[in-house]
Design an enzyme around this catalytic site. Structure first.
Site, PDB file in Angstrom:
ATOM      1  CB  SER A 103      -5.732 -40.394  28.848  1.00 32.57           C
ATOM      2  OG  SER A 103      -5.719 -39.313  28.756  1.00 32.57           O
ATOM      3  CG  ASP A 242      -8.755 -36.035  29.589  1.00 33.47           C
ATOM      4  OD1 ASP A 242      -8.704 -35.919  30.723  1.00 33.47           O
ATOM      5  OD2 ASP A 242      -7.639 -36.805  29.298  1.00 33.47           O
ATOM      6  CG  ASP A 244      -6.975 -39.510  32.592  1.00 33.87           C
ATOM      7  OD1 ASP A 244      -7.189 -38.440  31.694  1.00 33.87           O
ATOM      8  OD2 ASP A 244      -5.795 -39.819  32.869  1.00 33.87           O
ATOM      9  CG  ASP A 246      -4.668 -36.699  32.497  1.00 35.04           C
ATOM     10  OD1 ASP A 246      -5.405 -36.508  31.678  1.00 35.04           O
ATOM     11  OD2 ASP A 246      -3.557 -37.448  32.474  1.00 35.04           O
TER      12      ASP A 246
END
Length: 447
Positions: A103, A242, A244, A246
């Site tokens: 992440s 960010d 990834d 999400d």
């Protein structure tokens, strides 16, 4: 059944250090394969996505080996956002989805997140069972039943269409100049493609991943570059994802930042006016600002709090039948569109509000006055238990007493890093500083 490998968002750690080593990824792949391939047939499949970290190649290969060794057929998506894995798990009729990502963490970290066949992240019980299988070993498939693996070249494009479908058909982004910061991460292609196809004039940042620069001086955890670009280019709005994709942060035309709380406030108010906010309730984590709770209450809406972690927010949403939730950190979960936090689709909701109302980003991104909030982190060594010491407990009790009627205190152990997070809220700034520092000093002494 206890969990030691899994934290609040899958298994995470420094790449090539336990537990994030290739051997453990292979074991987790085999364990997940055995857990989901309970009938022994060869019709079971798993989709695997990843972000742009260098170590993603290693974990993708190790997971594939483990999964195919137990008879699972593997569909490799390559770099795609985490919400794309949730969506494609169901779209491709897979039994399990896996996202390889840490992440918002630096490149040297990585993680493994699991999604069930419904596209939602696995619950604690399922993770505990997979962990037990990984630690104890599993029965492998017969030679003739070993699974196959294949690359899926159009997974990104399927997600692009899914994201565009969340934007109102009657609206365009023509005339809007948008700074998009993809954090050199998983959305480095998808986010610009979606925004360009909807008509936006783009200034692109963080779209040149090299395996080592994910989240470095860019993205939702470091918005300074994007904020400067918004001002320098005279942009209408900035979007910071960010690694990834999400999470999202929004930047207004003056370079000011709106976090997840402010984005959720706007969406909750608009959805309520449109009759779309189920149960008149927004679900947020215990970290969300008290100002958000007051804003909702003033509109006859309710804030339901959940533990930190978008997975727990989603679980609470599903239990209550609610369709909007998220975290201050920028996870925005809209179960009408996605099964997990989706930074791009949340940004599209914000852009739709701009296009529909004609209001500038600054008028839409600051719905409420935040209550001053102070967060400090204390790093500790693995195996240490500073929160269990008498001195730390006493310091916490004293801080809670001093805040009674004047604010709130939240102490928690991070589920993704070896940190103790000490957070307090109070409109008394001096008191806020004193209580946080007193707890931090006690924790530091204990570690």
């Amino acid at each position: 059944m206890s969990r030691t490998l899994f934290g609040t968002d899958g298994v995470r750690g420094r790449a090539n250090s336990y537990p994030m080593i290739a051997e453990m990824a292979l074991k987790l792949g085999a364990a997940a394969g055995r857990y989901f391939r309970k009938d022994g047939s060869n019709v079971h499949r798993v989709v695997i996505g990843k972000d742009t970290r260098l170590s993603g190649y290693m974990f993708e290969t190790a997971l594939t080996a483990g999964l195919t060794s137990t008879g699972m057929n593997v569909l490799l998506l390559g770099p795609v956002p985490t919400p794309a894995v949730g969506y494609l798990t169901t779209s491709m009729r897979a039994d399990v989805g896996i996202m390889i990502s840490a992440s918002h963490n630096p490149h040297y970290d990585n993680g493994i997140k699991f999604f069930g066949p419904d596209g939602f992240k696995l619950n604690d019980e399922a993770e505990a069972e997979i962990e037990a299988l990984a630690m104890n070993g599993v029965e492998l498939a017969m030679a003739e039943n070993i699974g196959r693996a294949r690359r899926i070249d159009d997974g990104r494009f399927r997600y692009v269409e899914r994201a565009k479908a969340s934007f109102p058909d009657n609206l365009r982004l023509n005339g809007l100049k948008v700074v998009i910061d993809c954090a050199n991460g998983a959305a480095y292609k998808t986010a610009p493609e979606v925004l360009w196809e909807l008509g936006a004039d783009l200034v692109e940042i963080g779209v040149s991943p090299d395996g080592l620069n994910i989240n470095r001086n860019c993205g939702s955890t470091d918005v300074s570059t994007a904020a400067a670009a918004v001002v320098a280019h005279g942009a209408d709005v900035g979007i910071c994802l960010d690694g990834d994709a999400d999470r999202v942060m929004i930047i207004d035309e003056a370079g000011n930042v709106a976090d997840g709380d402010q984005i959720m406030a706007l969406m909750a108010a608009r959805w309520a006016d449109e009759g779309r906010l189920r149960g008149g309730t927004l679900v947020a984590s215990v970290m969300s600002n008290l100002g958000l709770e007051r804003f909702l209450a003033g509109r006859g809406l309710r804030l339901e709090r959940a533990p930190v972690g978008d997975r727990y927010v989603v679980e609470r949403m599903r239990e209550g039948g609610w369709n909007l939730g998220g975290e201050q950190s920028g996870h925005i979960v809209m179960t009408d569109y996605a099964t997990t936090g989706d930074g791009l689709i949340a940004a599209l909701q914000f852009l739709a509000a701009m296009a529909e109302t004609g209001e500038p980003a600054s008028a839409l991104s600051q719905s409420f006055q935040t209550v001053p909030q102070l967060l400090k982190n204390v790093r500790f060594d693995a195996g240490a238990t500073p929160l269990e010491t008498d001195t730390v407990r006493a310091a916490i009790a004293d801080a809670e007493t001093r805040l009674t009627g004047n604010g709130r205190l939240l102490i928690r152990k991070s589920g993704t890093e070896p940190l103790i997070r000490v957070m307090a809220e109070s409109e008394d700034a001096a008191l806020l500083e004193r209580v946080v520092d007193s707890v931090v000093e006690a924790v530091e002494a204990a570690v």
